[in-house]
Design an enzyme around this catalytic site. Structure first.
Site: not given
Length: 479
Positions: A225, A259
């Site tokens: 990720e 993110c």
């Protein structure tokens, strides 16, 4: 419990000690390789109880690490998200664990085909600093739901949180079931080189490459990720003040250190000035002051603050225009930082090449959706893409003509909190996913199982060939 920040060094754990922890977990797993649904739910409930009982201490530790962090943001993004995830997993776990029936062709009859979901074994979880609780315990919850054991490498940038979580996990689970590893970059490198059954890494793409390279030596599968530059497109039919409010809320959360935070915004050319004014208005309504404001989260470290200001300064030197959303100067001794709007940016600026991960927001203008889609597609595929507008045809174009880990219409970021949606990137923004049912599948092996009874129908296809065999094959092929 002691929440004082320890001095993590690269000598904290040796390769032999880390391997010893992994060996102990493998041994323990081998004794219960297929825990029941009841055991898995009990593990998840222990995790939830630990979190609820010690939430204040954990938030105190995160505040100490950040120098200032909004308690409301932590409750929303770190605590509530976790408790809801556990409830969601417990509710659906029995259904997911049930072997799935699969089709069996006529010539394979009689028999049964099933897919049997088996735990992988021991999972390595590598955690970033920005949401140190949710990004440690979220993957752990899914790992436990799938019946695995886990080793967690916490970030060295949050020493107080990392130390406290190690203590709490040790009080909640045995070390041969779940354990926390702390240490600096060298310990992280040793951790990623362990022969886990799967590694989940969340963090920067530059580090993700090293993790993937180390995992390849053991043929360990990875879920990465990685984030990236998540664009926002504001269409002409969306109210500009409402867009500014929604985007200001999401970009300000955790000081932009998310993110999936909006990284840059495309605006209709004629609405740029209106958007800037509306964004400043929204920010000052949300945060009348920055100094000593408990609702304002700080940048994690001086190093990250210097990185951000260095990129902004470089952009200014290359012709960008920078406007802080307020004239207030932060003097409260924390790393709270006023958001800066940046216009007149070009693609060759570092600010437009690297993930910003902080309270800096570039604004670009456009005349047609074609040019926006072209711009987005010329860059790396992002973790998320956000479109503000109600035209169904335009929405469909964004879905069809761009690639990203997720698309959200008229909002940002909160798809991460939808437990039933998979979460993951594509290309440079990551690989694999770990939320929802897809997360359960990530940490499970879908084992193919074929059951055959005493009667053997296949004997009709045994040699010598010809006669009956040819007739049967002719029937099956020609049907």
């Amino acid at each position: 419990m002691n929440t004082a920040a320890p001095a993590f060094t690269d000598a904290d754990l040796s390769a032999e000690q880390l391997q010893g922890l992994l060996t102990a977990q493998r041994t323990s797993y081998s004794k219960r390789p297929m825990p029941s649904v009841g055991e898995r739910k009990a593990n998840l409930q222990r995790l939830k109880s630990m979190l609820i009982k010690h939430q204040d201490a954990l938030m105190d530790a995160m505040t100490a690490d950040f120098s200032a962090r909004s308690r409301h943001e932590m409750k929303l993004a770190e605590i509530l998200s976790m408790t809801e995830m556990v409830d969601y997993l417990c509710k659906r776990l029995a259904k997911w664990m049930k072997p799935e029936k699969r089709h069996l062709a006529l010539h394979m009859q009689p028999g049964k085909a099933r897919v049997y979901y088996q735990p992988l074994g021991v999972i390595g979880i590598m955690v970033p600093f920005n949401y140190p609780l949710f990004l440690a315990l979220g993957p752990l919850a899914t790992t436990l739901a799938a019946g695995n054991h886990a080793m967690i490498k916490m970030p060295e940038a949050t020493p107080a949180t990392s130390a406290l979580l190690a203590e709490l996990i040790a009080d909640t689970f045995t070390a041969d079931h779940v354990t926390v590893v702390n240490g600096g970059p060298a310990v992280a490198a040793l951790f990623s080189a362990l022969p886990f059954d799967h590694i989940l890494f969340t963090g920067a793409g530059s580090i993700g490459k090293h993790v993937m390279r180390a995992a390849a030596e053991n043929l360990t599968p990875v879920t990465l990720e990685l984030g990236g530059k998540s664009p926002v497109i504001v269409a002409d039919d969306f109210d500009i003040e409402e867009a500014a409010r929604r985007l200001c809320f999401s970009k300000s959360m955790n000081a932009g250190q998310t993110c999936v935070a909006p990284d840059y915004i495309f605006l209709p050319r004629r609405k740029l000035d209106a958007f800037k004014a509306a964004y400043k208005k929204a920010f000052n309504a949300f945060y009348p002051t920055v100094n000593n404001n408990p609702d304002v989260t700080a940048v994690i470290s001086d190093r990250h603050n210097q990185r951000l200001q260095g990129w902004v300064k470089e952009a200014q030197e290359q012709g960008a225009l920078v406007e802080p959303v307020t004239d207030e100067v932060v003097t409260d001794g924390t790393r709270r930082t006023v958001t800066q709007l940046v216009t007149n940016v070009t693609r060759d600026m570092t600010l437009m090449k690297e993930e910003i991960f902080g309270p800096v927001l570039p604004l670009l203008t456009y005349d047609s959706l074609d040019e926006v889609i072209r711009y987005v597609n010329e860059g790396d595929r992002p973790l998320a893409l956000y479109y503000f507008g109600f035209d169904k045809a335009q929405q469909q174009r964004v879905l069809d003509e761009t690639h990203s880990g997720a698309v959200v219409f008229n909002e940002t970021m909160f798809h991460v909190a939808v437990d039933d949606l998979p979460f993951g990137g594509i290309g440079p923004s990551g690989m694999g996913q770990y939320h929802g049912k897809e997360g359960f599948l990530t940490f499970s092996k879908p084992k193919s199982v074929l059951y055959k009874p005493r009667f053997n129908g296949m004997k009709m296809l045994y040699p010598p060939y010809g006669g009956l065999v040819d007739k049967v094959l002719g029937f099956l092929i020609g049907k």
